[in-house]
Design an enzyme around this catalytic site. Sequence first.
Site, PDB file in Angstrom:
ATOM      1  CG  ASP A  21      -1.866  -0.855   1.504  1.00 35.68           C
ATOM      2  OD1 ASP A  21      -1.866  -1.473  -0.013  1.00 35.68           O
ATOM      3  OD2 ASP A  21      -2.461  -1.955   2.219  1.00 35.68           O
ATOM      4  CE1 TYR A  25       4.517  -6.338   3.227  1.00 36.80           C
ATOM      5  CE2 TYR A  25       3.879  -8.618   3.849  1.00 36.80           C
ATOM      6  CZ  TYR A  25       3.706  -7.359   2.497  1.00 36.80           C
ATOM      7  OH  TYR A  25       3.301  -7.663   1.734  1.00 36.80           O
TER       8      TYR A  25
END
Length: 251
Positions: A60, A118
């Site tokens: 994003d 992540y």
Amino acid sequence: MRYAFQVQYIGKNYAGSQLQSKSKAPTIQGELENALSTLIYGETINNNRQVKTIFSGRTDKGVNSIGQVVHFDCDKPIVASEFMYSLNEILPDDISVSNLRKVDSTFHAQKSAKKRHYVYVFINRKCKNAFDGDLLRIKYEINVERMQKSLDYIKGEHDFTSFKSSGSLNPSKVCFIYEARVSQAGDRVFIDIIGNRFLYNMVRTIVGTLLEIEGHNLPPEHMKNVLEAKDRRKAGQTVSPYGLTLVEVTY
């Protein structure tokens, strides 16, 4: 011929990794395809001949990467070292590529991926520092051991509906989390999560729920309750994207 490489980028100045069909905002994919098309064909993506890229997954707006994997097809042979050097010279300063190599035609950056790693970084300190940058700063004291107990509840295969933002177009909500751990170095806290796939804003909402548990002194079991509720309203806020980085994709 199919080629793949790793991409590093600072996401602050981009509207995410993927091209936006209804927006002219800059994206990582747009910059890559423009640079690749210019280097291979001497033309930008505004012309007929252009290179199409496939990412291991979308990130994003504001999210960084040190291990994003991208593949593309090219009808011309490439000398990897020379091509990679030239590509990095063309790309903006906040995007770079590495480990360019020829791959089998069956390789698919997204579909062949097995694990994605992540890390979310935030600062745990009352007073600001000029070098904090865009990282989230949590003023109240956090307990790493309690946070780890909370994180342990998301390990394994679960329906992560509670941690999915409404913008996701993928109907599948089940993910497998191989590892979820919290660590601290000085006043920086690191949340590492490794899974087979992630839903839209999932990691940032998990971190937001962790911080809600700590901020309101809730029991670690609250994470389990949120997970089992399958209700986004039960989870914490979706935290800022600036501390999130895609570290590695495993095949």
